[in-house]
Motif scaffolding. Structure first.
Motif, PDB file in Angstrom:
ATOM      1  N   ARG A  45       0.682  -1.252  -0.389  1.00 29.73           N
ATOM      2  CA  ARG A  45       0.227  -0.088  -0.586  1.00 29.73           C
ATOM      3  C   ARG A  45       1.044   1.367  -0.030  1.00 29.73           C
ATOM      4  O   ARG A  45       1.972   1.261   0.753  1.00 29.73           O
ATOM      5  CB  ARG A  45      -1.183   0.236   1.242  1.00 29.73           C
ATOM      6  N   CYS A  47       1.608   5.122   1.074  1.00 32.23           N
ATOM      7  CA  CYS A  47       1.354   6.524   2.345  1.00 32.23           C
ATOM      8  C   CYS A  47       0.246   6.797   2.554  1.00 32.23           C
ATOM      9  O   CYS A  47      -0.158   7.680   1.315  1.00 32.23           O
ATOM     10  CB  CYS A  47       2.675   7.145   3.098  1.00 32.23           C
ATOM     11  N   CYS A  53       2.128   6.172  12.818  1.00 35.89           N
ATOM     12  CA  CYS A  53       3.970   5.579  12.691  1.00 35.89           C
ATOM     13  C   CYS A  53       4.454   6.743  13.483  1.00 35.89           C
ATOM     14  O   CYS A  53       5.202   5.976  14.547  1.00 35.89           O
ATOM     15  CB  CYS A  53       4.856   6.038  11.463  1.00 35.89           C
ATOM     16  N   CYS A  59       4.564   1.715  11.010  1.00 39.47           N
ATOM     17  CA  CYS A  59       3.670   2.119  10.204  1.00 39.47           C
ATOM     18  C   CYS A  59       1.613   1.565  10.213  1.00 39.47           C
ATOM     19  O   CYS A  59       2.011   0.449  10.509  1.00 39.47           O
ATOM     20  CB  CYS A  59       3.440   1.376   8.609  1.00 39.47           C
ATOM     21  N   VAL A  65       6.999  -3.523   4.726  1.00 34.31           N
ATOM     22  CA  VAL A  65       6.726  -2.785   5.448  1.00 34.31           C
ATOM     23  C   VAL A  65       7.853  -2.639   6.783  1.00 34.31           C
ATOM     24  O   VAL A  65       9.648  -2.191   6.812  1.00 34.31           O
ATOM     25  CB  VAL A  65       7.281  -0.989   5.433  1.00 34.31           C
ATOM     26  N   ASN A  66       7.091  -2.553   7.656  1.00 30.16           N
ATOM     27  CA  ASN A  66       7.856  -3.445   8.786  1.00 30.16           C
ATOM     28  C   ASN A  66       8.635  -4.056   9.461  1.00 30.16           C
ATOM     29  O   ASN A  66       8.960  -4.472  10.182  1.00 30.16           O
ATOM     30  CB  ASN A  66       6.789  -3.245  10.073  1.00 30.16           C
ATOM     31  N   ASP A  98       8.477   5.495   0.638  1.00 29.56           N
ATOM     32  CA  ASP A  98       7.737   5.969   0.795  1.00 29.56           C
ATOM     33  C   ASP A  98       7.808   5.801   2.504  1.00 29.56           C
ATOM     34  O   ASP A  98       7.875   7.042   3.587  1.00 29.56           O
ATOM     35  CB  ASP A  98       6.603   7.011   0.318  1.00 29.56           C
ATOM     36  N   ARG A  99       7.213   4.422   2.435  1.00 35.12           N
ATOM     37  CA  ARG A  99       6.447   4.759   3.722  1.00 35.12           C
ATOM     38  C   ARG A  99       7.892   4.327   4.533  1.00 35.12           C
ATOM     39  O   ARG A  99       7.906   4.058   6.023  1.00 35.12           O
ATOM     40  CB  ARG A  99       5.664   3.243   3.726  1.00 35.12           C
ATOM     41  N   TYR A 102       9.794   6.785   5.374  1.00 32.48           N
ATOM     42  CA  TYR A 102       8.796   8.073   6.467  1.00 32.48           C
ATOM     43  C   TYR A 102       8.416   7.525   7.676  1.00 32.48           C
ATOM     44  O   TYR A 102       8.743   8.123   9.004  1.00 32.48           O
ATOM     45  CB  TYR A 102       7.163   8.613   5.381  1.00 32.48           C
ATOM     46  N   SER A 103       8.198   6.510   7.556  1.00 31.92           N
ATOM     47  CA  SER A 103       7.501   5.668   9.105  1.00 31.92           C
ATOM     48  C   SER A 103       8.831   5.098   9.732  1.00 31.92           C
ATOM     49  O   SER A 103       8.020   4.988  11.475  1.00 31.92           O
ATOM     50  CB  SER A 103       6.689   4.278   8.987  1.00 31.92           C
TER      51      SER A 103
END
Length: 208
Positions: A45, A47, A53, A59, A65-66, A98-99, A102-103
């Motif tokens: 997905r 962001c 976060c 996230c 991502v995590n 992005d995620r 950012y996260s």
């Protein structure tokens, strides 16, 4: 010392994979460990700017991502590979980056981790995709690793890339430069620490 390798291509044995494999082999020969993350065939997905976060340290979407964030925290560098679609990087990869960036902002220091973009294209569009990836590094105080040409290979299949002698040479030189920078930064960190990063100023302009 360790480098995280992110493959943004949905083709696990395609052109991007072949380029990254050359980087991995060279890093390994220089004593640098690598770990590969395959994201091009995952459901990632984008962001949504919810700032979950910021309060929870992860996230809101519980996906790769995590899972990647702690590996990124431990790594000395990251190589991000992408195929070129419409003169840009793979959309799933951009959503992932992005995620990821950012996260993890504020969770661990990215400054002086080294970053490298690797792109593969049939003919053109590679430099714009290259630019897209490098922006994640330059906003994070991460030194960008260069080579003896733009970090790219050309071909429609992995076999085509195998015949791209200059492209594979570029990948090997990229890996050597990355290993050198990681070692140099590791030595400097032990002697003097890394440069201080000011974060207090956050300028926003509002109109009435």
């Amino acid at each position: 010392m360790k480098v995280l390798i992110v493959n943004g291509s949905p083709h696990l044995h395609g052109c991007t994979d072949r380029a990254l494999l050359e980087v991995e082999r060279t890093l390994s020969s220089l004593g640098i460990d690598t770990e590969r993350i395959e994201i091009g065939n995952k459901d990632i997905r984008g962001c949504i700017g919810c700032n979950y976060c910021r309060q929870h340290g992860a996230c809101v979407f519980k996906d790769l991502v995590n899972e990647t964030a702690p590996k990124f925290a431990e790594a000395d560098g990251i190589v991000v590979g992408t195929p070129v679609y419409y003169a840009g990087a793979n959309g799933q990869l951009l959503a992932f980056l992005d995620r990821l960036f950012y996260s993890t902002s504020g969770r661990f220091e990215k400054a002086m981790k080294v970053g490298a973009a690797v792109v593969s294209s049939r003919r053109a569009g590679s430099t714009s995709a290259f630019d897209e990836i490098n922006k994640y590094f330059t906003i994070s105080a991460m030194p960008v690793v260069s080579s003896t040409y733009w970090n790219e290979v050309h071909g429609f299949t992995a076999e085509d890339v195998e015949a791209d002698a200059e492209g594979l040479q570029t990948m090997r030189n990229l890996a050597r430069n990355m290993a050198f920078l990681i070692q140099a930064i590791t030595d400097a960190r032990a002697k003097t620490g890394i440069p201080a990063q000011e974060r207090a100023a956050f300028t926003s302009f509002h109109t009435e």
